[in-house]
Design a protein around this motif. Sequence first.
Motif, PDB file in Angstrom:
ATOM      1  N   ASP A 199     -26.265 -44.716   2.557  1.00 54.61           N
ATOM      2  CA  ASP A 199     -27.370 -44.290   2.690  1.00 54.61           C
ATOM      3  C   ASP A 199     -28.201 -45.470   2.537  1.00 54.61           C
ATOM      4  OD1 ASP A 199     -29.091 -42.457   2.040  1.00 54.61           O
ATOM      5  OD2 ASP A 199     -27.247 -41.479   1.286  1.00 54.61           O
ATOM      6  N   SER A 255     -31.379 -43.112   1.930  1.00 56.88           N
ATOM      7  CA  SER A 255     -32.896 -42.764   2.048  1.00 56.88           C
ATOM      8  C   SER A 255     -33.897 -43.322   0.811  1.00 56.88           C
ATOM      9  CB  SER A 255     -31.452 -41.615   0.579  1.00 56.88           C
ATOM     10  OG  SER A 255     -31.561 -42.726  -0.424  1.00 56.88           O
ATOM     11  N   GLU A 290     -28.594 -33.877  10.111  1.00 55.69           N
ATOM     12  CA  GLU A 290     -29.299 -33.511   8.762  1.00 55.69           C
ATOM     13  C   GLU A 290     -30.242 -34.487   8.437  1.00 55.69           C
ATOM     14  OE1 GLU A 290     -24.957 -34.229   7.785  1.00 55.69           O
ATOM     15  OE2 GLU A 290     -24.204 -32.165   7.967  1.00 55.69           O
ATOM     16  N   ASP A 291     -30.220 -34.067   6.755  1.00 50.63           N
ATOM     17  CA  ASP A 291     -30.804 -35.147   5.595  1.00 50.63           C
ATOM     18  C   ASP A 291     -30.492 -36.062   5.505  1.00 50.63           C
ATOM     19  OD1 ASP A 291     -33.331 -34.604   7.309  1.00 50.63           O
ATOM     20  OD2 ASP A 291     -33.619 -32.775   6.253  1.00 50.63           O
ATOM     21  N   GLN A 292     -29.006 -35.948   5.229  1.00 51.39           N
ATOM     22  CA  GLN A 292     -28.258 -37.212   4.516  1.00 51.39           C
ATOM     23  C   GLN A 292     -27.384 -38.121   5.413  1.00 51.39           C
ATOM     24  OE1 GLN A 292     -25.825 -34.517   2.015  1.00 51.39           O
ATOM     25  NE2 GLN A 292     -25.560 -33.604   4.018  1.00 51.39           N
TER      26      GLN A 292
END
Length: 451
Positions: free
Chosen positions: A2, A4, A222-224
């Motif tokens: 990920d 992020s 999506e924000d993931q």
Amino acid sequence: MDESTMTRRGLIKTAGIAGVGGLTGLLPGATDPIEPQRTHPTMVGVPFERHEKVRLGIIGVGGRGTGVCAEFLAVPGVEVRAVCDVVPAKTARAAAMVQKAGQPKPAEYHAGDHDYENLCKRDDLDLVYIATPWIWHVRQALSALEHGHHVGVEVPAARTLAECWELVDASEKARRHCMIFENCCYGETELMVLRMVRAGLLGELTHGAGAYNHDLRALLFEDQGEGLWRRAEHLDRNGNLYPTHGLGPVANYLDCNRGDRFDYMVSMSSPSVGLQAFRKEHLRPDDPKMREVYHCGDQNTSLIKTVKGRLITVEHNVSEPHPYDRINLIAGTKGIFRDYPPRLYIDGQKEGEQFVGLDAYKAQFEHPLWAQEGEVARKSGGHGGMDYIMCWRVIQCMREGLAPDFDVYDAAAWSAPGPLSEHSVAHGSAPVKFPDFTRGNWQKGRAFAGV
């Protein structure tokens, strides 16, 4: 892994920089300017050293990495020694999975984007598996090879031809295998059809087709997870971004890199409208994603000609609504197989001129891996069991000292249609030549999964 901790701007910039570099001079009649001279022996047919236990490190334990970690933990003879991700909660989750499986707690690496280098420096690993965003695959594989580990990398293995050659050279120099973890090659249908092909059921093969037609519109926004990086690939690239799921099985049917090889490709893309239409319907007008400009055509169709003159069609579409379909077609002088749903037509069959199912052929052509491990594989749930069969087979090869089913030359050749399609599209669908990543060793016949 990920991403992020990285900004969307940084991801987009990185994806753009890595685009279609290294393709100058690949039009017919030209030579590949980045093809290096061989300085080390080939890795074709080189067996693994025998391992009583296979000690595994995993880089990237997001959705895909976590799933494959579970598959490996179900395979006898595997010890997961280390896990890495930029998100500490994800390494903790993976470590808990390992402990729940009855193994000691693995080491966790989560100190930023480059902590994978510390995992690779460990001297107690036999195999490093990489399941990170595409832009990280090559640099992480090179680190693992440099430190003496065999590598399994998710698809595509590389995004440019320069990266493909880097993997080839690094594998040969390190005398370690760099395998593309193309799970679709291990599907129950794909391995059964491979046995049919080898038995001559379809006659002399003339053409095949593969695809990755998969509606990913919701995922891409999506924000993931993959939504944090995969959409960026559509900004500055226009071609087949994800060729290997459809191409890998067809390449096996046609013995590519094992008696034939990809020679040249032509590619064309449709307009880019699908992602724009989806976001207009589902996103707020002030969402920053509304300002992004996507250049990748919704549909890319590429034609590959092999040295023996066979034809392969490869499609890519993740931006429009349609059922999942990898096409998976192979045909010859005696018949044709076409998937989704799986069906077969053999010249002169008693059913007449219509497709029939595979049930009548299973007893004769079921692959031994599925006959032996199919019950466990189906219970695993990983893409119908193909993930487990892939992991089981890699570990079998390492424990028994066999050569792997696929090697760095397959990783390079199956990934190369990505940048080559971009180059063809950018030059008016002009034909582009494939490098010979094997440097002449493609004519050596080899089996895949014992077939």
